[in-house]
Write a protein that holds these residues in place. Structure first.
Motif, PDB file in Angstrom:
ATOM      1  N   ALA A  63       0.828  -1.206   0.000  1.00  0.00           N
ATOM      2  CA  ALA A  63       0.000   0.000   0.000  1.00  0.00           C
ATOM      3  C   ALA A  63       0.863   1.257   0.000  1.00  0.00           C
ATOM      4  N   THR A  64       2.062   1.183   0.586  1.00  0.00           N
ATOM      5  CA  THR A  64       2.984   2.316   0.599  1.00  0.00           C
ATOM      6  C   THR A  64       4.371   1.814   0.236  1.00  0.00           C
ATOM      7  N   GLU A  65       5.279   2.734  -0.008  1.00  0.00           N
ATOM      8  CA  GLU A  65       6.617   2.361  -0.467  1.00  0.00           C
ATOM      9  C   GLU A  65       7.356   1.493   0.538  1.00  0.00           C
ATOM     10  N   ALA A  66       7.129   1.712   1.824  1.00  0.00           N
ATOM     11  CA  ALA A  66       7.850   0.971   2.863  1.00  0.00           C
ATOM     12  C   ALA A  66       7.052  -0.216   3.405  1.00  0.00           C
ATOM     13  N   SER A  67       5.875  -0.450   2.848  1.00  0.00           N
ATOM     14  CA  SER A  67       5.025  -1.532   3.349  1.00  0.00           C
ATOM     15  C   SER A  67       5.493  -2.889   2.833  1.00  0.00           C
ATOM     16  N   SER A  68       5.134  -3.928   3.580  1.00  0.00           N
ATOM     17  CA  SER A  68       5.522  -5.288   3.204  1.00  0.00           C
ATOM     18  C   SER A  68       4.474  -5.985   2.347  1.00  0.00           C
ATOM     19  N   GLY A  69       3.239  -5.515   2.375  1.00  0.00           N
ATOM     20  CA  GLY A  69       2.194  -6.095   1.529  1.00  0.00           C
ATOM     21  C   GLY A  69       2.061  -7.593   1.705  1.00  0.00           C
ATOM     22  N   ILE A  70       2.219  -8.319   0.585  1.00  0.00           N
ATOM     23  CA  ILE A  70       2.047  -9.778   0.629  1.00  0.00           C
ATOM     24  C   ILE A  70       3.384 -10.507   0.724  1.00  0.00           C
ATOM     25  N   MET A  71       4.432  -9.796   1.133  1.00  0.00           N
ATOM     26  CA  MET A  71       5.761 -10.399   1.198  1.00  0.00           C
ATOM     27  C   MET A  71       5.749 -11.752   1.901  1.00  0.00           C
ATOM     28  N   VAL A  72       5.041 -11.844   3.023  1.00  0.00           N
ATOM     29  CA  VAL A  72       5.111 -13.048   3.848  1.00  0.00           C
ATOM     30  C   VAL A  72       4.440 -14.243   3.183  1.00  0.00           C
ATOM     31  N   LEU A  73       3.568 -14.009   2.209  1.00  0.00           N
ATOM     32  CA  LEU A  73       2.893 -15.133   1.557  1.00  0.00           C
ATOM     33  C   LEU A  73       3.895 -16.082   0.906  1.00  0.00           C
ATOM     34  N   GLU A  74       4.973 -15.528   0.362  1.00  0.00           N
ATOM     35  CA  GLU A  74       5.980 -16.397  -0.254  1.00  0.00           C
ATOM     36  C   GLU A  74       6.624 -17.324   0.780  1.00  0.00           C
ATOM     37  N   TYR A  75       6.873 -16.807   1.976  1.00  0.00           N
ATOM     38  CA  TYR A  75       7.473 -17.630   3.011  1.00  0.00           C
ATOM     39  C   TYR A  75       6.524 -18.748   3.437  1.00  0.00           C
ATOM     40  N   VAL A  76       5.248 -18.411   3.577  1.00  0.00           N
ATOM     41  CA  VAL A  76       4.250 -19.414   3.963  1.00  0.00           C
ATOM     42  C   VAL A  76       4.143 -20.489   2.882  1.00  0.00           C
TER      43      VAL A  76
ATOM     44  N   ASP B  20     -10.701 -10.224   2.480  1.00  0.00           N
ATOM     45  CA  ASP B  20     -10.649  -8.863   3.029  1.00  0.00           C
ATOM     46  C   ASP B  20     -10.080  -7.892   1.987  1.00  0.00           C
ATOM     47  N   PRO B  21     -10.777  -6.781   1.690  1.00  0.00           N
ATOM     48  CA  PRO B  21     -10.294  -5.852   0.657  1.00  0.00           C
ATOM     49  C   PRO B  21      -9.238  -4.862   1.141  1.00  0.00           C
ATOM     50  N   ARG B  22      -8.950  -4.820   2.434  1.00  0.00           N
ATOM     51  CA  ARG B  22      -7.998  -3.824   2.931  1.00  0.00           C
ATOM     52  C   ARG B  22      -6.586  -4.085   2.411  1.00  0.00           C
ATOM     53  N   MET B  23      -5.899  -3.015   2.025  1.00  0.00           N
ATOM     54  CA  MET B  23      -4.566  -3.139   1.452  1.00  0.00           C
ATOM     55  C   MET B  23      -3.451  -2.780   2.432  1.00  0.00           C
ATOM     56  N   GLU B  24      -3.771  -2.165   3.552  1.00  0.00           N
ATOM     57  CA  GLU B  24      -2.723  -1.799   4.495  1.00  0.00           C
ATOM     58  C   GLU B  24      -2.121  -3.055   5.123  1.00  0.00           C
ATOM     59  N   ASP B  25      -0.907  -2.928   5.648  1.00  0.00           N
ATOM     60  CA  ASP B  25      -0.256  -4.069   6.276  1.00  0.00           C
ATOM     61  C   ASP B  25      -1.086  -4.575   7.448  1.00  0.00           C
ATOM     62  N   ARG B  26      -1.322  -5.864   7.470  1.00  0.00           N
ATOM     63  CA  ARG B  26      -2.144  -6.497   8.507  1.00  0.00           C
ATOM     64  C   ARG B  26      -1.877  -7.996   8.465  1.00  0.00           C
ATOM     65  N   PRO B  27      -2.260  -8.728   9.486  1.00  0.00           N
ATOM     66  CA  PRO B  27      -2.069 -10.188   9.438  1.00  0.00           C
ATOM     67  C   PRO B  27      -2.870 -10.804   8.288  1.00  0.00           C
ATOM     68  N   LEU B  28      -2.245 -11.686   7.547  1.00  0.00           N
ATOM     69  CA  LEU B  28      -2.893 -12.318   6.396  1.00  0.00           C
ATOM     70  C   LEU B  28      -3.276 -13.772   6.663  1.00  0.00           C
ATOM     71  N   ASP B  29      -3.139 -14.195   7.927  1.00  0.00           N
ATOM     72  CA  ASP B  29      -3.437 -15.600   8.213  1.00  0.00           C
ATOM     73  C   ASP B  29      -4.899 -15.953   7.949  1.00  0.00           C
ATOM     74  N   ALA B  30      -5.801 -15.029   8.318  1.00  0.00           N
ATOM     75  CA  ALA B  30      -7.218 -15.308   8.080  1.00  0.00           C
ATOM     76  C   ALA B  30      -7.514 -15.358   6.583  1.00  0.00           C
ATOM     77  N   ASP B  31      -6.851 -14.503   5.809  1.00  0.00           N
ATOM     78  CA  ASP B  31      -7.038 -14.502   4.352  1.00  0.00           C
ATOM     79  C   ASP B  31      -6.628 -15.848   3.761  1.00  0.00           C
ATOM     80  N   ILE B  32      -5.481 -16.364   4.202  1.00  0.00           N
ATOM     81  CA  ILE B  32      -5.006 -17.651   3.684  1.00  0.00           C
ATOM     82  C   ILE B  32      -5.999 -18.752   4.013  1.00  0.00           C
ATOM     83  N   ALA B  33      -6.482 -18.757   5.247  1.00  0.00           N
ATOM     84  CA  ALA B  33      -7.436 -19.792   5.668  1.00  0.00           C
ATOM     85  C   ALA B  33      -8.726 -19.712   4.857  1.00  0.00           C
ATOM     86  N   MET B  34      -9.235 -18.501   4.647  1.00  0.00           N
ATOM     87  CA  MET B  34     -10.471 -18.354   3.881  1.00  0.00           C
ATOM     88  C   MET B  34     -10.266 -18.737   2.419  1.00  0.00           C
ATOM     89  N   ALA B  35      -9.115 -18.380   1.866  1.00  0.00           N
ATOM     90  CA  ALA B  35      -8.827 -18.747   0.481  1.00  0.00           C
ATOM     91  C   ALA B  35      -8.733 -20.267   0.345  1.00  0.00           C
TER      92      ALA B  35
END
Length: 487
Positions: free
Chosen positions: A361-374, A460-475
């Motif tokens: 969402a911003t230049e310094a944000s991590s976004g979906i970076m952690v998805l690759e690790y998971v 979840d449509p939010r783009m700001e950095d937040r935990p993505l664990d629930a997104d992965i489970a729902m997907a």
């Protein structure tokens, strides 16, 4: 036609039906023809045992096959056999696998080759209809017979052990049956528990591979990939059936959107998808065919020949076909999951998505970076589970039983590999959906638009950095719905 009633006849059981009974609220009934086959086999078994030695009926088992059971000890022999073999260990297997086991043993006895008293069929159906479970520990079988699991089941039928019931694992007395001593080995001479887990795994594998094709198409759309790799001529030139089927499905999913591709040639995750996913599809179909034959087979030892009115000692208890088919499926699954993680990598790259790095969402944000690790963590487990179980070996019972295919372990590894695959595929779906949201793009129609709408409706449509664990489970939970879009 009542879809909630499943009739078991000994010849037509399928892997999806096993999954329905194991996981759903259905009623199980026994077909008359199955009862009659079982009754005829039971009578013949008794007649032959009176005339000549029959393994397990008039003799001991394993290395004790050379020991005759004296007639005055016959009534106690079977009970001793069940008690001594009900010795599994470790945590209990999941209720759905136990239900699948009971259903398959019911079907196998109905096939008319076991010689077990047909009176046991209705109690087994009652166990399923009442939601009762025999306690079945994880450890005790190596692909040559689920003796410990079925001995435990027999002791529940005899009333020596309590059935488990309810989510809390409460114990209660349930349907019983006075299994005759002579029928003890005949009842436990089966791979029903291994086949139950294999049937569930085969059903889930087919579903996840279908879902993977839909997710791959969403990713291709998100990176504006080329459709050239899926052209009919390409696959006519190298005519593997699975490869051609995957390419045709991709063409169908992308049929409403034919934009100019962003590159002359995409990475392997897109370009070689049919060539890698196709073998996974073919191996899954083969495994399901093998398992379907086994769950409808009279594979007991000794085998009752109703037409010849005799008994055959044999090796049909050895489930090498099942173990090897599942070993192959896991190897192919790893290959296609590796492409899923590769596609996930492209979804983090601005050169592919036109978005900030990691869809941030911003230049310094991590976004979906952690998805690759998971996803790579899950992939590492799929790689570990892909080790062929058939590479094991065993010499048992004083050297008399000198081989094992470890299909039990192969089925268990497949269950675990599929759980990891779901997670990795869920990560790709989260990334593809988020990319399309940020791009403001929607597929134009057909099943691909339906898949997009399902995903955007739940994630979840939010783009700001937040935990993505629930997104992965729902997907991951959404994958069966995506698979059904290809039905």
């Amino acid at each position: 036609m009542d879809d909630s009633r499943i009739v078991i006849d000994g010849t037509t059981l399928t892997c999806p039906t096993v999954a329905r009974v194991a996981r759903g609220d259905v009623t199980v009934a026994v077909a008359t023809e199955g009862v009659e086959r079982a009754r005829e086999a039971w009578r013949i078994a008794g007649e032959v045992a009176e005339a000549r030695p029959v393994y397990g009926r008039t003799t001991g088992v394993g290395a004790n096959r050379v020991v005759d059971v004296e007639w005055e000890d016959a009534d106690a022999h079977g009970l001793r056999l069940l008690r001594s073999h009900a010795a599994g260990a470790g945590p209990l297997v999941s209720p759905e696998i136990v239900r699948a086991m009971v259903l398959i043993r019911l079907n196998q006895i109905s096939a008319g080759g076991s010689g077990v008293d047909p009176g046991v069929l209705q109690p087994l159906a009652d166990v399923l209809n009442l939601g009762l479970l025999p306690p079945v520990p994880v450890y005790g079988a190596i692909g040559t017979g689920d003796l410990t699991a079925l001995a435990s089941t027999a002791l529940c039928l005899l009333g020596e052990r309590s059935w488990l019931s309810g989510p809390d694992g409460g114990q209660e007395r349930g349907p019983g049956f006075r299994l005759r001593s002579a029928d003890a080995l005949a009842f436990i001479s089966s791979n029903a528990a291994t086949l139950g887990e294999a049937a569930l795994a085969a059903t889930d594998l087919r579903m996840l591979l279908d879902a993977s094709t839909v997710v791959a198409a969403l990713s291709l759309f998100a990176v504006r990939g080329s459709e050239e790799p899926y052209a009919p001529y390409v696959h006519e030139a190298c005519p593997h059936p699975g490869q051609a089927e995957v390419a045709a499905t991709m063409r169908m999913l992308l049929a409403f959107d034919h934009a100019e591709p962003a590159r002359i040639q995409d990475p392997y995750g897109y370009r070689a998808f049919p060539q890698v996913h196709g073998p996974a599809r073919e191996s899954a179909l083969y495994a399901e065919d093998v398992i379907t034959r086994e769950i409808n087979a009279a594979a007991e030892n000794p085998l009752i020949d109703r037409a010849g009115r005799t008994v055959w000692h044999n090796g049909n208890f050895h489930t090498a076909y099942v173990g090897l088919a599942l070993d192959s499926s896991r190897a192919a699954l790893f290959q296609t999951m590796a492409l899923s993680t590769a596609r996930l990598g492209t979804l983090t790259e601005p050169s592919f998505t036109g978005l900030p790095p990691f869809q941030a969402a911003t230049e310094a944000s991590s976004g979906i970076m952690v998805l690759e690790y998971v996803a790579h963590s899950a992939l590492a487990d799929v790689r570990r589970y892909a080790t062929p179980a058939a590479l094991g070996g065993a010499v048992l019972s004083r050297g008399v039983e000198e081989h094992a295919g470890f299909s039990t372990q192969s089925a268990r590894a497949t269950t675990d590999a599929l759980a990891a695959y779901r997670i990795g595929l869920g990560c790709e779906l989260v990334a593809a959906t988020r990319a399309l949201r940020m791009q403001g793009r929607i597929p134009s129609g057909g099943p691909l638009k339906a898949a997009h709408d399902l995903a955007t409706g739940i994630l979840d449509p939010r783009m700001e950095d937040r935990p993505l664990d629930a997104d992965i489970a729902m997907a991951a939970d959404l994958l069966p719905h995506l698979a059904r879009l290809l039905a």
